[in-house]
Design a protein around this motif. Structure first.
Motif, short mmCIF file in Angstrom:
data_model
loop_
_atom_site.label_atom_id
_atom_site.label_comp_id
_atom_site.label_asym_id
_atom_site.label_seq_id
_atom_site.Cartn_x
_atom_site.Cartn_y
_atom_site.Cartn_z
N ASN A 82 35.38 78.21 74.60
CA ASN A 82 35.00 79.62 74.51
C ASN A 82 34.44 79.83 73.12
O ASN A 82 34.96 79.28 72.16
CB ASN A 82 36.24 80.49 74.75
CG ASN A 82 35.89 81.91 75.11
OD1 ASN A 82 34.71 82.27 75.24
ND2 ASN A 82 36.91 82.74 75.26
N ALA A 83 33.37 80.58 73.01
CA ALA A 83 32.76 80.76 71.70
C ALA A 83 32.06 82.10 71.59
O ALA A 83 31.72 82.71 72.59
CB ALA A 83 31.75 79.64 71.43
N SER A 84 31.88 82.54 70.38
CA SER A 84 31.13 83.77 70.13
C SER A 84 30.42 83.65 68.79
O SER A 84 30.82 82.85 67.93
CB SER A 84 32.07 84.97 70.12
OG SER A 84 32.97 84.86 69.04
N VAL A 85 29.35 84.43 68.64
CA VAL A 85 28.61 84.38 67.37
C VAL A 85 28.30 85.82 66.94
O VAL A 85 28.12 86.70 67.79
CB VAL A 85 27.32 83.53 67.54
CG1 VAL A 85 26.28 84.21 68.41
CG2 VAL A 85 26.72 83.15 66.20
N HIS A 86 28.36 86.07 65.67
CA HIS A 86 27.90 87.37 65.16
C HIS A 86 27.31 87.18 63.77
O HIS A 86 27.45 86.12 63.16
CB HIS A 86 29.02 88.40 65.19
CG HIS A 86 30.15 88.13 64.27
ND1 HIS A 86 31.19 87.30 64.60
CD2 HIS A 86 30.41 88.55 63.01
CE1 HIS A 86 32.05 87.24 63.59
NE2 HIS A 86 31.60 87.99 62.62
N TYR A 87 26.63 88.19 63.29
CA TYR A 87 26.01 88.07 61.97
C TYR A 87 26.11 89.38 61.23
O TYR A 87 26.49 90.40 61.79
CB TYR A 87 24.54 87.64 62.11
CG TYR A 87 23.65 88.77 62.56
CD1 TYR A 87 23.60 89.14 63.90
CD2 TYR A 87 22.89 89.48 61.63
CE1 TYR A 87 22.82 90.20 64.30
CE2 TYR A 87 22.09 90.54 62.04
CZ TYR A 87 22.06 90.90 63.38
OH TYR A 87 21.29 91.95 63.78
#
Ligand code: NAG
Ligand code: NAG
Ligand code: NAG
Ligand code: NAG
Ligand code: NAG
Ligand code: NAG
Length: 258
Positions: free
Chosen positions: A131-136
């Motif tokens: 499971n993964a997520s990305v934000h900036y």
């Protein structure tokens, strides 16, 4: 502990090992699957209650109990996703629906027998997944992209290597085998982002996924937007100039006609 108590507990442990069969042993499943854990008491005994516990770092926490007198009780974090699927007291089954990675661990079943005490069995579950997520975040003129991954087995994170910036990586190993990884990438030259997509690639032995960093329109296109606005203004300005010029010309022609 007195000698008698020691003998009694030794007796129970030996008996416990001898007569509980965990039919399911070690189970490996994929995240989201359903799985049943099962224990059978092989000798006919007067069972009052069955209890399932999940082993954790510190203690064994009860997750489910069943007795003819009190009925069944499923404890809070497992309600709605786990239940007894066998209410026979000498053959207990619990089923997990839509398993999560953090269901990984070992489970103990306990048969409370009158008057001997409890007989126990142990069965382990591994829920494989990723499971993964990305934000900036853009602040003080630079972009920080953060990619988080949780997996069993251990995940690895990489970024598309178009940007000459080295990510900082941290990982946390959980007691049940799950590994969390966080990768942080800083980009100071924001112009290098134009026209190319920043992507976090997450994979483990079984799976892989790509997570593009979705820039909000006004940030990735602000430069383009400015150019388009300037272009439109320029065209409008030229049209106005042409219109004024034509008007003068027509007016002059009109005057000279008389
Ligand atoms: C899990 O069980 C539910 C309800 O019984 C069923 O609808 C679902 O299809 C099952 N999922 C899998 C992956 O077997
Ligand atoms: C469980 O108990 C029932 C009677 O209550 C008996 O008929 C059955 O054989 C027992 N099962 C096992 C696996 O011992
Ligand atoms: C759990 O199983 C019992 C017995 O089959 C049933 O009565 C109960 O409704 C179930 N609970 C949930 C939350 O599904
Ligand atoms: C308990 O689960 C095991 C393994 O899935 C299955 O073989 C057995 O039939 C189940 N027993 C009952 C009483 O549902
Ligand atoms: C996956 O991660 C997202 C965001 O971190 C979270 O909301 C979601 O519940 C997770 N899914 C599973 C199956 O663990
Ligand atoms: C963005 O980064 C700044 C400093 O790097 C931090 O203070 C702020 O909390 C971050 N905001 C978000 C939404 O992550």
């Amino acid at each position: 502990m007195t000698f008698q108590a020691l003998l009694l507990s030794l007796f129970c442990v030996v008996l416990g090992k001898a007569s509980v069969v965990t039919q399911t042993g070690h189970r490996n499943v994929k995240m989201g699957d359903n799985v049943t854990l099962s224990c059978v008491l092989t000798e006919p005994k007067d069972v009052l209650q069955v209890t399932w516990q999940k082993d954790s770092e510190k203690s064994h926490e009860n997750i489910a109990t069943y007795s003819n007198m009190k009925g069944l009780k499923i404890h809070e974090p497992f309600q709605d996703r786990m239940n007894f699927t066998s209410l026979v007291l000498n053959e207990t089954n619990i089923t997990f629906w839509d398993t999560r990675m953090d269901d990984t661990g070992c489970y103990t079943c306990l048969f409370n027998v009158f008057p001997l005490g409890s007989f126990s069995g142990r069965t382990c579950l591994r829920v494989f997944g990723l499971n993964a997520s990305v934000h900036y975040n853009i602040s003080e003129g630079h972009l920080t992209a953060i990619c988080n991954a949780v997996g069993l087995p251990e995940p690895t994170i990489s970024w598309n290597s178009l940007f000459n910036s080295t990510p900082i990586q941290e990982e946390v190993r959980h007691a049940n085998g799950m590994v969390s990884v966080t990768s942080r990438l800083e980009i100071y030259d924001l112009r290098s982002l134009r026209g190319q997509e920043l992507t976090c690639k997450v994979s483990n032995k079984n799976e892989e996924m790509e997570l593009p960093v979705k820039m909000r329109k006004e940030e990735s296109f602000s430069f383009l937007g400015l150019m388009i606005t300037l272009g439109i203004l320029l065209v409008v300005f030229i049209l106005i100039v042409i219109a004024v010029w034509w008007r003068k010309k027509i007016c002059k022609r009109g005057q000279s006609g008389f």
